[in-house]
Design a protein around this motif. Structure first.
Motif, PDB file in Angstrom:
ATOM      1  N   ALA A  14       0.693  -1.013  -0.004  1.00 64.33           N
ATOM      2  CA  ALA A  14      -0.261   0.067  -0.053  1.00 64.33           C
ATOM      3  C   ALA A  14       0.949   1.176   0.083  1.00 64.33           C
ATOM      4  O   ALA A  14       0.544   2.286  -0.902  1.00 64.33           O
ATOM      5  N   GLY A  15       2.110   1.172   0.556  1.00 65.28           N
ATOM      6  CA  GLY A  15       3.010   2.236   1.120  1.00 65.28           C
ATOM      7  C   GLY A  15       3.602   2.613  -0.638  1.00 65.28           C
ATOM      8  O   GLY A  15       3.746   3.784  -0.939  1.00 65.28           O
ATOM      9  N   ALA A  16       4.041   1.571  -1.163  1.00 65.05           N
ATOM     10  CA  ALA A  16       4.557   1.671  -2.705  1.00 65.05           C
ATOM     11  C   ALA A  16       3.454   2.277  -3.533  1.00 65.05           C
ATOM     12  O   ALA A  16       3.963   3.278  -4.453  1.00 65.05           O
ATOM     13  N   ALA A  17       2.267   1.650  -3.618  1.00 64.04           N
ATOM     14  CA  ALA A  17       1.333   2.156  -4.401  1.00 64.04           C
ATOM     15  C   ALA A  17       0.876   3.641  -4.002  1.00 64.04           C
ATOM     16  O   ALA A  17       0.639   4.405  -4.995  1.00 64.04           O
ATOM     17  N   ALA A  18       0.824   4.005  -3.055  1.00 68.01           N
ATOM     18  CA  ALA A  18       0.601   5.357  -2.737  1.00 68.01           C
ATOM     19  C   ALA A  18       1.555   6.254  -3.102  1.00 68.01           C
ATOM     20  O   ALA A  18       1.192   7.296  -3.668  1.00 68.01           O
TER      21      ALA A  18
END
Length: 124
Positions: A14-18
């Protein structure tokens, strides 16, 4: 896979996608508003790493932290993570980075110079 590792994995993804979504959004908005991400650029320069490494490192780290907190303390998900995001911004951008001497704090920038960049970050 244990619940702990699921939280870590989900948070990292989720952090990388954000960060990817934020970068795509900002690639359109920043040039239109003539904004610069000076703090991230200063951190990258101080660490001698690429700009993107700082962004993805911070995004993944915060995603993992959020995943772990959400698993242990459901209240951390208040406002769909908005409270966590606001706290991460306040502590990271406004306190830690200036204390480390990597970039100047908000007191060195006018509200009109500081707020638009933060709004882009929140919206992105």
């Amino acid at each position: 896979m244990s619940t702990l590792w699921k939280s870590i994995t989900a948070g990292a993804i989720a952090g990388a996608a954000a960060v990817a979504v934020m970068n795509a959004y900002q690639s359109v908005v920043k040039p239109a508003l003539n904004l610069d991400d000076a703090a991230t650029r200063d951190v990258a320069h101080a660490l001698s790493v690429p700009f993107e490494a700082v962004q993805y490192g911070a995004g993944i780290t915060l995603g993992v932290l959020y995943g772990l907190l959400a698993e242990r303390f459901p209240a951390a998900t208040a406002g769909a993570g908005t409270a966590f995001g606001a706290a991460a911004w306040l502590v990271g951008d406004e306190i830690v980075v200036p204390l480390l001497g990597i970039a100047q704090g908000p007191e060195y920038d006018s509200v009109s110079g500081h707020v638009p960049g933060e709004c882009v970050r929140v919206a992105g």
